[in-house]
Design an enzyme around this catalytic site. Structure first.
Site, PDB file in Angstrom:
ATOM      1  CG  ASP A   1      -2.133   0.860   1.105  1.00 52.56           C
ATOM      2  OD1 ASP A   1      -3.251   0.330   1.216  1.00 52.56           O
ATOM      3  OD2 ASP A   1      -1.979   2.096   0.872  1.00 52.56           O
ATOM      4  CG  ASN A   2       0.002   4.653  -2.544  1.00 56.14           C
ATOM      5  OD1 ASN A   2      -0.989   4.496  -1.822  1.00 56.14           O
ATOM      6  ND2 ASN A   2      -0.065   5.277  -3.709  1.00 56.14           N
TER       7      ASN A   2
ATOM      8  CG  ASN B   1      -8.197   7.068   0.632  1.00 52.87           C
ATOM      9  OD1 ASN B   1      -8.295   8.174   1.167  1.00 52.87           O
ATOM     10  ND2 ASN B   1      -9.253   6.323   0.361  1.00 52.87           N
TER      11      ASN B   1
ATOM     12  CG  PHE C   1      -8.549  -4.628  -2.125  1.00 50.62           C
ATOM     13  CD1 PHE C   1      -9.927  -4.750  -2.235  1.00 50.62           C
ATOM     14  CD2 PHE C   1      -7.845  -5.609  -1.436  1.00 50.62           C
ATOM     15  CE1 PHE C   1     -10.590  -5.834  -1.670  1.00 50.62           C
ATOM     16  CE2 PHE C   1      -8.503  -6.699  -0.871  1.00 50.62           C
ATOM     17  CZ  PHE C   1      -9.875  -6.807  -0.984  1.00 50.62           C
TER      18      PHE C   1
ATOM     19  CB  SER D   1     -17.466  -0.843  -9.053  1.00 48.04           C
ATOM     20  OG  SER D   1     -18.587  -0.063  -8.714  1.00 48.04           O
TER      21      SER D   1
ATOM     22  CE1 TYR E   1     -13.497   3.728  -8.356  1.00 46.77           C
ATOM     23  CE2 TYR E   1     -15.871   3.737  -8.754  1.00 46.77           C
ATOM     24  CZ  TYR E   1     -14.750   3.157  -8.181  1.00 46.77           C
ATOM     25  OH  TYR E   1     -14.884   1.999  -7.449  1.00 46.77           O
TER      26      TYR E   1
ATOM     27  CE  LYS F   1     -12.493   0.221  -9.261  1.00 45.09           C
ATOM     28  NZ  LYS F   1     -11.391  -0.478  -8.663  1.00 45.09           N
TER      29      LYS F   1
ATOM     30  NE  ARG G   1     -27.201   3.692  -5.756  1.00 40.35           N
ATOM     31  CZ  ARG G   1     -28.185   4.359  -6.362  1.00 40.35           C
ATOM     32  NH1 ARG G   1     -29.417   3.889  -6.387  1.00 40.35           N
ATOM     33  NH2 ARG G   1     -27.929   5.521  -6.955  1.00 40.35           N
TER      34      ARG G   1
ATOM     35  N   GLY H   1     -25.767  11.796 -12.207  1.00 43.41           N
ATOM     36  CA  GLY H   1     -25.179  10.467 -12.429  1.00 43.41           C
ATOM     37  C   GLY H   1     -25.831   9.362 -11.612  1.00 43.41           C
TER      38      GLY H   1
HETATM   39  P1  NAD Z   1      -9.658   2.540   0.068  1.00 45.50           P
HETATM   40  O1  NAD Z   1      -9.265   3.855  -0.522  1.00 45.50           O
HETATM   41  O2  NAD Z   1     -10.036   2.505   1.506  1.00 45.50           O
HETATM   42  O3  NAD Z   1      -8.481   1.476  -0.167  1.00 45.50           O
HETATM   43  C1  NAD Z   1      -7.624   1.520  -1.289  1.00 45.50           C
HETATM   44  C2  NAD Z   1      -6.191   1.423  -0.778  1.00 45.50           C
HETATM   45  O4  NAD Z   1      -5.312   1.440  -1.899  1.00 45.50           O
HETATM   46  C3  NAD Z   1      -5.797   2.590   0.120  1.00 45.50           C
HETATM   47  O5  NAD Z   1      -5.247   2.091   1.329  1.00 45.50           O
HETATM   48  C4  NAD Z   1      -4.759   3.353  -0.699  1.00 45.50           C
HETATM   49  O6  NAD Z   1      -3.773   3.966   0.117  1.00 45.50           O
HETATM   50  C5  NAD Z   1      -4.204   2.269  -1.602  1.00 45.50           C
HETATM   51  N1  NAD Z   1      -3.689   2.754  -2.899  1.00 45.50           N
HETATM   52  C6  NAD Z   1      -4.288   3.591  -3.778  1.00 45.50           C
HETATM   53  N2  NAD Z   1      -3.498   3.772  -4.859  1.00 45.50           N
HETATM   54  C7  NAD Z   1      -2.399   3.004  -4.668  1.00 45.50           C
HETATM   55  C8  NAD Z   1      -1.230   2.773  -5.441  1.00 45.50           C
HETATM   56  N3  NAD Z   1      -1.033   3.368  -6.617  1.00 45.50           N
HETATM   57  N4  NAD Z   1      -0.294   1.942  -4.948  1.00 45.50           N
HETATM   58  C9  NAD Z   1      -0.459   1.332  -3.745  1.00 45.50           C
HETATM   59  N5  NAD Z   1      -1.552   1.526  -2.970  1.00 45.50           N
HETATM   60  C10 NAD Z   1      -2.505   2.353  -3.435  1.00 45.50           C
HETATM   61  O7  NAD Z   1     -10.826   1.939  -0.828  1.00 45.50           O
HETATM   62  P2  NAD Z   1     -11.775   0.694  -0.572  1.00 45.50           P
HETATM   63  O8  NAD Z   1     -13.113   1.218  -0.279  1.00 45.50           O
HETATM   64  O9  NAD Z   1     -11.138  -0.252   0.349  1.00 45.50           O
HETATM   65  O10 NAD Z   1     -11.825   0.094  -2.042  1.00 45.50           O
HETATM   66  C11 NAD Z   1     -10.918  -0.914  -2.467  1.00 45.50           C
HETATM   67  C12 NAD Z   1     -11.146  -1.177  -3.948  1.00 45.50           C
HETATM   68  O11 NAD Z   1     -12.496  -1.551  -4.160  1.00 45.50           O
HETATM   69  C13 NAD Z   1     -10.887   0.023  -4.841  1.00 45.50           C
HETATM   70  O12 NAD Z   1     -10.281  -0.419  -6.028  1.00 45.50           O
HETATM   71  C14 NAD Z   1     -12.275   0.553  -5.116  1.00 45.50           C
HETATM   72  O13 NAD Z   1     -12.348   1.246  -6.332  1.00 45.50           O
HETATM   73  C15 NAD Z   1     -13.084  -0.734  -5.153  1.00 45.50           C
HETATM   74  N6  NAD Z   1     -14.498  -0.521  -4.842  1.00 45.50           N
HETATM   75  C16 NAD Z   1     -14.844   0.104  -3.688  1.00 45.50           C
HETATM   76  C17 NAD Z   1     -16.190   0.325  -3.400  1.00 45.50           C
HETATM   77  C18 NAD Z   1     -16.584   1.042  -2.135  1.00 45.50           C
HETATM   78  O14 NAD Z   1     -17.731   1.473  -2.038  1.00 45.50           O
HETATM   79  N7  NAD Z   1     -15.743   1.178  -1.138  1.00 45.50           N
HETATM   80  C19 NAD Z   1     -17.176  -0.100  -4.300  1.00 45.50           C
HETATM   81  C20 NAD Z   1     -16.789  -0.757  -5.464  1.00 45.50           C
HETATM   82  C21 NAD Z   1     -15.429  -0.962  -5.730  1.00 45.50           C
HETATM   83  C1  UD1 Z   2     -21.321   5.500  -5.505  1.00 43.82           C
HETATM   84  C2  UD1 Z   2     -20.702   5.736  -6.861  1.00 43.82           C
HETATM   85  C3  UD1 Z   2     -20.239   4.405  -7.433  1.00 43.82           C
HETATM   86  C4  UD1 Z   2     -19.279   3.731  -6.474  1.00 43.82           C
HETATM   87  C5  UD1 Z   2     -19.984   3.566  -5.123  1.00 43.82           C
HETATM   88  C6  UD1 Z   2     -19.093   2.967  -4.077  1.00 43.82           C
HETATM   89  C7  UD1 Z   2     -21.816   7.710  -7.790  1.00 43.82           C
HETATM   90  C8  UD1 Z   2     -22.751   8.221  -8.825  1.00 43.82           C
HETATM   91  N1  UD1 Z   2     -21.665   6.368  -7.747  1.00 43.82           N
HETATM   92  O1  UD1 Z   2     -22.439   4.648  -5.656  1.00 43.82           O
HETATM   93  O2  UD1 Z   2     -19.563   4.627  -8.659  1.00 43.82           O
HETATM   94  O3  UD1 Z   2     -18.881   2.457  -6.960  1.00 43.82           O
HETATM   95  O4  UD1 Z   2     -20.404   4.864  -4.654  1.00 43.82           O
HETATM   96  O5  UD1 Z   2     -18.043   3.840  -3.750  1.00 43.82           O
HETATM   97  O6  UD1 Z   2     -21.212   8.474  -7.043  1.00 43.82           O
HETATM   98  N2  UD1 Z   2     -27.058   9.602  -0.982  1.00 43.82           N
HETATM   99  C9  UD1 Z   2     -27.723  10.636  -0.378  1.00 43.82           C
HETATM  100  N3  UD1 Z   2     -27.015  11.536   0.356  1.00 43.82           N
HETATM  101  C10 UD1 Z   2     -25.656  11.447   0.510  1.00 43.82           C
HETATM  102  C11 UD1 Z   2     -24.971  10.372  -0.103  1.00 43.82           C
HETATM  103  C12 UD1 Z   2     -25.702   9.476  -0.858  1.00 43.82           C
HETATM  104  O7  UD1 Z   2     -28.943  10.757  -0.493  1.00 43.82           O
HETATM  105  O8  UD1 Z   2     -25.058  12.312   1.173  1.00 43.82           O
HETATM  106  C13 UD1 Z   2     -27.833   8.591  -1.743  1.00 43.82           C
HETATM  107  C14 UD1 Z   2     -27.439   8.489  -3.208  1.00 43.82           C
HETATM  108  O9  UD1 Z   2     -28.163   9.383  -3.983  1.00 43.82           O
HETATM  109  C15 UD1 Z   2     -27.771   7.014  -3.491  1.00 43.82           C
HETATM  110  C16 UD1 Z   2     -27.508   6.315  -2.154  1.00 43.82           C
HETATM  111  O10 UD1 Z   2     -27.562   7.342  -1.167  1.00 43.82           O
HETATM  112  O11 UD1 Z   2     -29.140   6.864  -3.786  1.00 43.82           O
HETATM  113  C17 UD1 Z   2     -26.152   5.632  -2.093  1.00 43.82           C
HETATM  114  O12 UD1 Z   2     -25.137   6.575  -2.467  1.00 43.82           O
HETATM  115  P1  UD1 Z   2     -23.583   6.238  -2.364  1.00 43.82           P
HETATM  116  O13 UD1 Z   2     -23.266   5.697  -1.026  1.00 43.82           O
HETATM  117  O14 UD1 Z   2     -22.829   7.459  -2.810  1.00 43.82           O
HETATM  118  O15 UD1 Z   2     -23.372   5.049  -3.398  1.00 43.82           O
HETATM  119  P2  UD1 Z   2     -23.785   4.945  -4.958  1.00 43.82           P
HETATM  120  O16 UD1 Z   2     -24.294   6.216  -5.480  1.00 43.82           O
HETATM  121  O17 UD1 Z   2     -24.632   3.746  -5.113  1.00 43.82           O
END
Ligand code: NAD
Ligand code: UD1
Length: 338
Positions: A31-32, A35, A80, A124, A149, A153, A231, A294
């Site tokens: 991990d870098n 975040n 991840f 995702s 973003y 993916k 959702r 969106g």
């Molecule tokens: P997160 O940001 O908490 O974890 C990602 C980790 O990757 C962080 O610790 C960050 O420091 C590290 N990182 C980022 N860029 C890097 C790099 N270039 N080299 C090394 N480390 C790096 O996010 P998360 O919520 O744990 O998500 C993990 C993965 O799942 C991501 O790819 C995200 O896009 C995907 N994802 C997340 C969600 C969500 O809602 N959390 C939904 C769908 C997909």
């Molecule tokens: C969002 C991202 C999606 C990403 C996912 C997980 C968008 C358009 N989509 O999904 O690409 O993979 O997060 O990181 O951003 N909501 C509120 N108030 C808030 C926040 C959210 O009403 O302050 C509502 C949203 O309109 C939605 C639901 O809550 O209906 C869930 O939102 P969110 O948690 O942001 O996830 P997604 O939009 O499903």
């Protein structure tokens, strides 16, 4: 042989590392720290009660990554690492394509050079785009994503599919996550967003703890049971357990596999607010705000393919997700320590 976990100190990665080690796997984290905080490493260690290797390295650093593969005995990778903020990706598309797409290309090239061809990738539900009707199944057309973003993916999915076509000795699993929320039962690990949260649950917990005045509910005129967006929320520990099954799959079989990781049940924004209030005993004031650009009305999975092929099913319901999110937030009002 170890599982290399890129981004393993982040929200989903940290929970996955705990479950991997608790079930006897050796784990190596890269991990870098972009975040996450280093203290996430200490929390994982404390939970599993044993040490594991952590390399502070950027996945785009080919030399650094090669050195890790040379030193360690790595059987498979869970990938991840990536940037994940939708709004930020619109402002900084080049950074997102570089980190997510280029980072994955570097990782895959290093893996190939070291004969490691087993990877589980964090995709995702966003790849299903705006036009598919829920419940979403893995065979539906993907693409049509509305932000950089989501496009990263989708592009990485395409790259991995093309890679498999070119070389069938790879074993690749694309996991399409729905909406991960919740936290570890201990209250010591959870989601720690930077700045103002974009996602619903961290926003709700910050309102409940008094950091934000009220929740903005983005739209109450969708075609859903109460007009607010629906959702498929999934407990992060269930999601982590899905990765254990996916690693088993890529270790046992060559192929290109795609699975939804969701519960199959949709909840509206107001359903989540009510469930959270009940679980936490806190009130969550909200105001109805305009729709967010969106967003779609409804998005939930058909999770039956993961059940049939991985023997995986989400076990934790919305009440437990809310209780665990609140335990984490209330015990760590400022997230992970520095
Ligand atoms: P997160 O940001 O908490 O974890 C990602 C980790 O990757 C962080 O610790 C960050 O420091 C590290 N990182 C980022 N860029 C890097 C790099 N270039 N080299 C090394 N480390 C790096 O996010 P998360 O919520 O744990 O998500 C993990 C993965 O799942 C991501 O790819 C995200 O896009 C995907 N994802 C997340 C969600 C969500 O809602 N959390 C939904 C769908 C997909
Ligand atoms: C969002 C991202 C999606 C990403 C996912 C997980 C968008 C358009 N989509 O999904 O690409 O993979 O997060 O990181 O951003 N909501 C509120 N108030 C808030 C926040 C959210 O009403 O302050 C509502 C949203 O309109 C939605 C639901 O809550 O209906 C869930 O939102 P969110 O948690 O942001 O996830 P997604 O939009 O499903």
């Amino acid at each position: 042989m170890a599982v290399l976990v890129t981004g393993g100190l982040g929200y989903i990665g940290s929970h996955t590392c705990v479950e991997l080690m608790n079930s006897g796997n050796e784990v190596i984290v890269v991990d870098n720290l972009y975040n996450c905080k280093k203290s996430s490493y200490d929390r994982i260690k404390a939970l599993v009660g044993k040490d594991f290797k952590f390399y502070e390295c950027d996945i785009r650093d080919a030399e650094g990554m090669s050195a890790i593969f040379e030193k360690e005995s790595i059987d498979s990778v869970i990938h991840f690492a990536g940037l994940k903020a939708v709004g930020e990706s619109v402002e900084k598309p080049l950074e997102y394509f570089d980190n997510n797409v280029n980072g994955t290309l570097v990782l895959l090239d290093v893996m190939r050079k070291h004969g490691c061809k087993k990877i589980v990738f964090s995709s995702s539900a966003t790849v299903y785009g705006m036009n598919n009707i829920s419940p979403l199944t893995e065979n539906m057309e993907v693409g049509g994503v509305t932000n950089p973003y989501g496009r990263t993916k989708y592009m990485i999915e395409c790259i991995l599919k093309d890679l498999y076509v070119s070389d069938e000795s790879w074993s690749i699993c694309l996991l399409r996550y729905f909406n991960p929320i919740g936290a570890h039962k201990s209250g010591t690990m959870g989601e720690d967003p930077n700045g103002i949260p974009n996602n619903l649950m961290p926003y709700i917990t910050q309102v409940a703890i008094g950091k934000r005045e009220h929740l903005n509910v983005f739209g109450d005129d969708y075609d859903t049971h109460d007009g607010t967006g629906v959702r498929d929320y999934i407990h992060v520990v269930d999601l982590a357990l899905g990765h254990l099954k996916a690693v088993k799959k890529v270790e046992a079989e060559k192929g290109l596999f795609i699975y939804n990781l969701g519960t199959g049940t949709g909840y509206s924004v107001l359903d989540v607010v009510k469930a959270f209030e009940k679980a936490s005993g806190q009130s969550v004031p909200y105001v109805i705000a305009p729709r967010r650009a969106g967003d779609i009305a409804t998005c939930y999975s058909d999770p039956s393919k993961a059940l049939n092929e991985l023997d995986w099913k989400a076990e934790r319901g919305i009440d437990e997700m809310c209780e665990d999110s609140w335990r984490w937030q209330s015990q760590n009002p400022n997230g992970y320590p520095d």
